[in-house]
Motif scaffolding. Structure first.
Motif, PDB file in Angstrom:
ATOM      1  N   SER A 161      -9.223  10.252 -12.372  1.00  0.00           N
ATOM      2  CA  SER A 161      -7.707  11.593 -12.292  1.00  0.00           C
ATOM      3  C   SER A 161      -8.839  12.218 -12.471  1.00  0.00           C
ATOM      4  O   SER A 161      -8.468  12.992 -11.283  1.00  0.00           O
TER       5      SER A 161
ATOM      6  N   PHE B 193     -10.898  12.449  -8.520  1.00  0.00           N
ATOM      7  CA  PHE B 193      -9.900  12.481  -7.126  1.00  0.00           C
ATOM      8  C   PHE B 193      -9.479  14.183  -7.476  1.00  0.00           C
ATOM      9  O   PHE B 193      -9.325  14.445  -6.830  1.00  0.00           O
TER      10      PHE B 193
ATOM     11  N   ASP C 193     -10.592  16.194  -4.325  1.00  0.00           N
ATOM     12  CA  ASP C 193      -9.793  16.462  -2.914  1.00  0.00           C
ATOM     13  C   ASP C 193      -9.650  18.179  -2.860  1.00  0.00           C
ATOM     14  O   ASP C 193      -9.423  18.644  -2.106  1.00  0.00           O
TER      15      ASP C 193
ATOM     16  N   GLY D 279      -0.637  13.144  -6.439  1.00  0.00           N
ATOM     17  CA  GLY D 279      -1.838  12.453  -6.059  1.00  0.00           C
ATOM     18  C   GLY D 279      -2.906  12.005  -6.506  1.00  0.00           C
ATOM     19  O   GLY D 279      -2.480  10.435  -6.380  1.00  0.00           O
ATOM     20  N   ALA D 280      -3.723  12.967  -7.867  1.00  0.00           N
ATOM     21  CA  ALA D 280      -4.145  11.963  -8.485  1.00  0.00           C
ATOM     22  C   ALA D 280      -3.483  10.948  -9.579  1.00  0.00           C
ATOM     23  O   ALA D 280      -3.855  10.296  -9.834  1.00  0.00           O
TER      24      ALA D 280
ATOM     25  N   HIS E 244      -2.541   8.244  -8.118  1.00  0.00           N
ATOM     26  CA  HIS E 244      -3.287   7.426  -7.461  1.00  0.00           C
ATOM     27  C   HIS E 244      -3.660   7.156  -8.800  1.00  0.00           C
ATOM     28  O   HIS E 244      -4.460   5.807  -9.123  1.00  0.00           O
ATOM     29  N   ASN E 245      -4.172   7.166 -10.244  1.00  0.00           N
ATOM     30  CA  ASN E 245      -4.477   6.710 -11.294  1.00  0.00           C
ATOM     31  C   ASN E 245      -2.990   6.141 -12.280  1.00  0.00           C
ATOM     32  O   ASN E 245      -4.195   5.652 -12.905  1.00  0.00           O
TER      33      ASN E 245
ATOM     34  N   GLU F 113       0.637  -0.045  -9.213  1.00  0.00           N
ATOM     35  CA  GLU F 113       0.491   0.108  -7.567  1.00  0.00           C
ATOM     36  C   GLU F 113       1.607  -1.075  -7.334  1.00  0.00           C
ATOM     37  O   GLU F 113       2.684  -0.715  -6.134  1.00  0.00           O
TER      38      GLU F 113
ATOM     39  N   GLU G 223      -2.491  10.459   0.410  1.00  0.00           N
ATOM     40  CA  GLU G 223      -3.411  10.019   0.284  1.00  0.00           C
ATOM     41  C   GLU G 223      -3.204   8.854  -0.424  1.00  0.00           C
ATOM     42  O   GLU G 223      -3.762   7.498  -0.752  1.00  0.00           O
ATOM     43  N   ALA G 224      -3.083   9.689  -1.357  1.00  0.00           N
ATOM     44  CA  ALA G 224      -2.174   8.480  -2.816  1.00  0.00           C
ATOM     45  C   ALA G 224      -1.432   7.572  -3.394  1.00  0.00           C
ATOM     46  O   ALA G 224      -1.578   5.879  -3.200  1.00  0.00           O
TER      47      ALA G 224
ATOM     48  N   ALA H 142      -3.091   4.698  -0.521  1.00  0.00           N
ATOM     49  CA  ALA H 142      -3.624   3.335  -1.616  1.00  0.00           C
ATOM     50  C   ALA H 142      -3.068   2.407  -2.801  1.00  0.00           C
ATOM     51  O   ALA H 142      -3.505   1.744  -2.909  1.00  0.00           O
ATOM     52  N   LYS H 143      -2.170   3.132  -2.970  1.00  0.00           N
ATOM     53  CA  LYS H 143      -1.525   2.457  -3.970  1.00  0.00           C
ATOM     54  C   LYS H 143      -0.146   1.709  -2.588  1.00  0.00           C
ATOM     55  O   LYS H 143       0.917   0.851  -4.012  1.00  0.00           O
TER      56      LYS H 143
END
Length: 337
Positions: A43, A46, A50, A226-227, A230-231, A235, A272-273, A276-277
């Motif tokens: 995180s 990222f 970013d 987003g972080a 993303h983390n 998913e 973006e995140a 990616a997921k």
């Protein structure tokens, strides 16, 4: 051909995408004892990467775009638009919107000025739709994350929505739905003094500083979200809500963007995140369009200029267009990603 492809990949990944910066930050965090493969370290990596990437690209883009914009002050823009008629005027207005302010709230004062100057209502709405949705900055930033195909198609579809929306509003003859103080307003044709190169650079730098101050809080929030996505968000959950299994993902994403206020620079890290997921491409791009074009603060500002009927038609046109583009992006995603 292979040389060209290699050069382009380098430009997209290392210049626009700044992958070298991500690796550098990862190495620095690892040296500090943080595990960048874990949630906390990932995180932080990222977030730092970013923030730096977006603000650097933002500064360069605004400097270039503002320099170009110095050749198109409002009075000159009005004169340019006044030379065109019909759909051609809508197309020019939509294209001019790409070199003007970066968020919908900044575009509305120009929309009011153009309308007061007597430009056709449909033309001014084509400008109002395209300005926050498809500025040149969005093209470059989208290229840095999603690739040139997605960026070009996104801008193309955004311009189509702007031209079609403005043309439809023009056909509906809704001039009486503009507030009276705007319809009766007068716009002075003030001659613009010729600017020298140094003057244009100073203007562009002032725009960089001013815009950076305004958007930085939203970039921080966007990158933070987003972080988190993303983390920390599983998913499977993202795929279930915004993936293939949910046919209403585009609609949900578009509506979710309405209460928010940000420009495209703040929404890209979230998109973006999500991508990616496992979220579908059309879903994340619909979210971006919803935030930049239909944010609640901009709708409230626009209500001061137009009556409820015209405001409602504008919202419906944009919402339907964004949702249609979202589903189209979902359908052609295999060709773009």
């Amino acid at each position: 051909m292979e040389i060209f492809k290699a050069a382009w990949d380098f430009f997209q990944n290392q210049v626009l995408g700044m992958k070298w910066l991500n690796s550098l930050i990862g190495s620095a965090l690892d040296a500090c004892g943080l595990d960048t493969t874990g949630r906390i370290g990932g995180s932080i990596q990222f977030f730092i990467y970013d923030i730096i990437k977006i603000m650097v690209l933002l500064g360069v883009l605004i400097l270039i775009i503002s320099y170009i914009q110095s050749y198109f002050p409002p009075e000159r823009t009005k004169k340019i638009l006044g030379r065109f008629h019909g759909v051609g005027a809508n197309i020019i207005a939509a294209l001019l919107g790409t070199v003007t302010p970066f968020c919908s709230c900044s575009s509305i004062p120009l929309f009011i000025g153009f309308t007061s100057a007597g430009l056709p209502l449909g033309v001014t709405f084509s400008f109002l739709i395209s300005s926050p949705m498809v500025d040149l900055g969005s093209l470059v930033l989208l290229m840095s994350i999603f690739g040139w195909k997605v960026a070009v198609v996104y801008v193309l579809f955004g311009l189509i929505i702007a031209v079609a929306g403005g043309t439809l509003i023009e056909k509906l003859n809704l001039e009486n739905q503009v507030e009276e103080y705007i319809r009766k307003g007068n716009s002075l044709d003030v001659p613009q003094e010729e600017l020298h190169f140094k003057d244009r650079i100073n203007f562009a730098w002032e725009q960089v500083v001013s815009t950076a101050k305004k958007v930085f809080p939203y970039v921080l929030i966007g990158v933070g979200i987003g972080a988190l996505i993303h983390n920390w968000i599983p998913e499977d959950f993202i795929v279930k809500v915004l993936g293939d299994n949910n046919p209403f993902g585009v609609i949900l994403a578009t509506l979710a963007g309405v209460p928010m206020y940000a420009d495209i620079f703040g929404t890209i890290p979230i998109a973006e995140a999500l991508l990616a997921k496992g979220a579908l491409l059309g879903v994340v791009l619909s979210f971006m369009m919803g935030v930049t074009t239909l944010s609640l603060p901009s709708i409230i500002m626009l209500r001061k200029a137009v009556k409820p009927k015209l405001l409602g038609i504008f919202i419906v046109i944009c919402t339907v267009g964004i949702i249609a583009v979202g589903y189209l992006f979902n359908a052609i995603q295999p060709l773009l990603v």
